[in-house]
Design a protein around this motif. Structure first.
Motif, PDB file in Angstrom:
ATOM      1  N   ALA A   1       0.827  -1.390   0.166  1.00  0.00           N
ATOM      2  CA  ALA A   1       0.133   0.095  -0.046  1.00  0.00           C
ATOM      3  C   ALA A   1       0.878   1.336   0.091  1.00  0.00           C
ATOM      4  N   PHE A   2       2.131   1.082   0.644  1.00  0.00           N
ATOM      5  CA  PHE A   2       2.997   2.292   0.639  1.00  0.00           C
ATOM      6  C   PHE A   2       3.671   2.672  -0.631  1.00  0.00           C
ATOM      7  N   LYS A   3       3.816   1.653  -1.283  1.00  0.00           N
ATOM      8  CA  LYS A   3       4.525   1.692  -2.655  1.00  0.00           C
ATOM      9  C   LYS A   3       3.448   2.298  -3.498  1.00  0.00           C
ATOM     10  N   THR A   4       2.186   1.630  -3.509  1.00  0.00           N
ATOM     11  CA  THR A   4       1.188   2.010  -4.483  1.00  0.00           C
ATOM     12  C   THR A   4       0.233   3.154  -4.305  1.00  0.00           C
ATOM     13  N   ASN A   5       0.130   3.720  -2.940  1.00  0.00           N
ATOM     14  CA  ASN A   5      -0.732   4.600  -2.315  1.00  0.00           C
ATOM     15  C   ASN A   5      -2.319   4.094  -2.211  1.00  0.00           C
TER      16      ASN A   5
ATOM     17  N   GLY B   1       7.131   4.475  11.223  1.00  0.00           N
ATOM     18  CA  GLY B   1       7.295   5.533  10.265  1.00  0.00           C
ATOM     19  C   GLY B   1       7.124   5.069   8.915  1.00  0.00           C
ATOM     20  N   LYS B   2       7.547   3.989   8.749  1.00  0.00           N
ATOM     21  CA  LYS B   2       7.598   3.575   7.438  1.00  0.00           C
ATOM     22  C   LYS B   2       6.116   3.381   6.726  1.00  0.00           C
ATOM     23  N   PHE B   3       4.818   3.099   7.655  1.00  0.00           N
ATOM     24  CA  PHE B   3       3.668   3.038   7.195  1.00  0.00           C
ATOM     25  C   PHE B   3       2.826   4.014   7.794  1.00  0.00           C
ATOM     26  N   ALA B   4       3.343   5.047   8.311  1.00  0.00           N
ATOM     27  CA  ALA B   4       2.583   6.085   8.794  1.00  0.00           C
ATOM     28  C   ALA B   4       1.522   6.541   7.843  1.00  0.00           C
ATOM     29  N   ARG B   5       1.698   6.794   6.440  1.00  0.00           N
ATOM     30  CA  ARG B   5       0.905   7.462   5.667  1.00  0.00           C
ATOM     31  C   ARG B   5      -0.102   6.505   4.924  1.00  0.00           C
ATOM     32  N   VAL B   6      -0.068   5.082   5.291  1.00  0.00           N
ATOM     33  CA  VAL B   6      -0.937   4.174   4.620  1.00  0.00           C
ATOM     34  C   VAL B   6      -2.419   4.423   5.376  1.00  0.00           C
ATOM     35  N   LYS B   7      -3.320   4.547   4.465  1.00  0.00           N
ATOM     36  CA  LYS B   7      -4.678   4.527   4.812  1.00  0.00           C
ATOM     37  C   LYS B   7      -5.419   3.305   5.206  1.00  0.00           C
ATOM     38  N   VAL B   8      -5.854   3.209   6.097  1.00  0.00           N
ATOM     39  CA  VAL B   8      -6.668   2.001   6.785  1.00  0.00           C
ATOM     40  C   VAL B   8      -7.947   2.036   7.125  1.00  0.00           C
TER      41      VAL B   8
END
Length: 280
Positions: free
Chosen positions: A25-29, A80-87
């Protein structure tokens, strides 16, 4: 890749799947849909004039699920790596496989990522794993994750090299921005199908060109094959593969009973992640 579904039962296997899904998800938004199927929900069933239902037990269970989901989301947010992942989360009552199948259809899911512990022996024959049943019933790709994943640098793609596998080649080519490692196309030699190596290479070149698959090299199994699944897993282990990619016909009913599915068998027995692609 817009929506990734991660079914969870809050086990370590489900956590492994979530870690992988968050990375994708982080790679592909993309957005992650974290789904729990509440199989413990009791359907009120008449017994004479009485009903077998305990609301206190149901409420206690749902409270546990809510707290578990909050804890999982907090763990993701703290990384920190996944902080911007929307769940987003959902809890739906019903049998897990049916809940997942309906959710995939209703929410236009692009990828299912599932933790799997595998099954064997009589458990496999009688029950099977939830993951193999999902593979049989949903149209989108399913990534089965049996253990933590570091990367997908080495990929094994078993193939018959038949033209009917072109949909699987195309489906995986579309996912190569995510699974971008070296692809070993593994042909398990069937002397009755191809007469020589040149013919195999020509068919491989055709499938690669038509699908747009990149970074793919053909390997021919030189083992005497009694069990194709064993040949696939042996090759994957010998080449330190991070991922096995397989097309599946998604046979059901009597067709599945009599013919089975090599993809489902591999998922049940593999300690390497397996990505299944529908070629139905």
């Amino acid at each position: 890749m817009k929506k990734i579904l991660v079914p969870t039962d809050f086990s370590g296997f489900a956590h492994n799947a979530l870690e992988v899904a968050a990375d994708i998800a982080f790679k592909t938004n993309a957005e992650i849909m974290l789904l729990h199927a509440n199989e413990k929900m009791v359907t009120a069933t008449p017994l004479a004039e009485y009903y077998l239902y305990d609301k206190a037990i149901e409420d206690e269970y749902l409270d546990m699920v809510t707290e578990s989901l909050k804890k999982t989301l907090a763990e993701i947010a703290e990384s920190g790596k996944f902080a911007r992942v929307k769940v987003k989360t959902a809890v739906i009552g019903g049998p897990m496989v049916s809940v997942i199948e309906d959710f995939v259809k209703d929410h236009a899911i692009d990828l299912v990522v599932m933790g799997t512990r595998g099954v064997s022996g009589m458990e496999e024959i009688i029950v099977g794993s939830n993951t193999e049943k999902v593979i049989r019933r949903v149209k989108c790709p399913v990534l089965a994750v049996p253990s933590p994943v570091v990367s997908f640098g080495k990929i094994v793609f078993p193939t018959t090299l038949k033209e009917s596998q072109l949909p699987a080649f195309k489906a995986f080519a579309a996912l190569q921005k995510i699974f971008s490692g070296e692809v070993s196309l593994l042909y398990i030699n069937d002397p009755g199908h191809f007469k020589n190596t040149a013919a195999m290479e020509a068919q491989k070149d055709f499938l690669v060109k038509e699908s747009g698959l990149k970074n793919a090299t053909l390997f021919v199994s030189d083992t005497e094959v009694f069990n194709e699944e064993d040949a696939i897993l042996d090759f994957a282990h010998q080449n330190h593969a991070d991922l096995i990619v397989m097309g599946t016909h998604q046979r059901r009913g009597l067709a599945h009973f009599f013919m089975g599915s090599m993809t489902e068998d591999t998922v049940n027995h593999s300690d390497i992640p397996v990505l299944s692609l529908s070629i139905k």
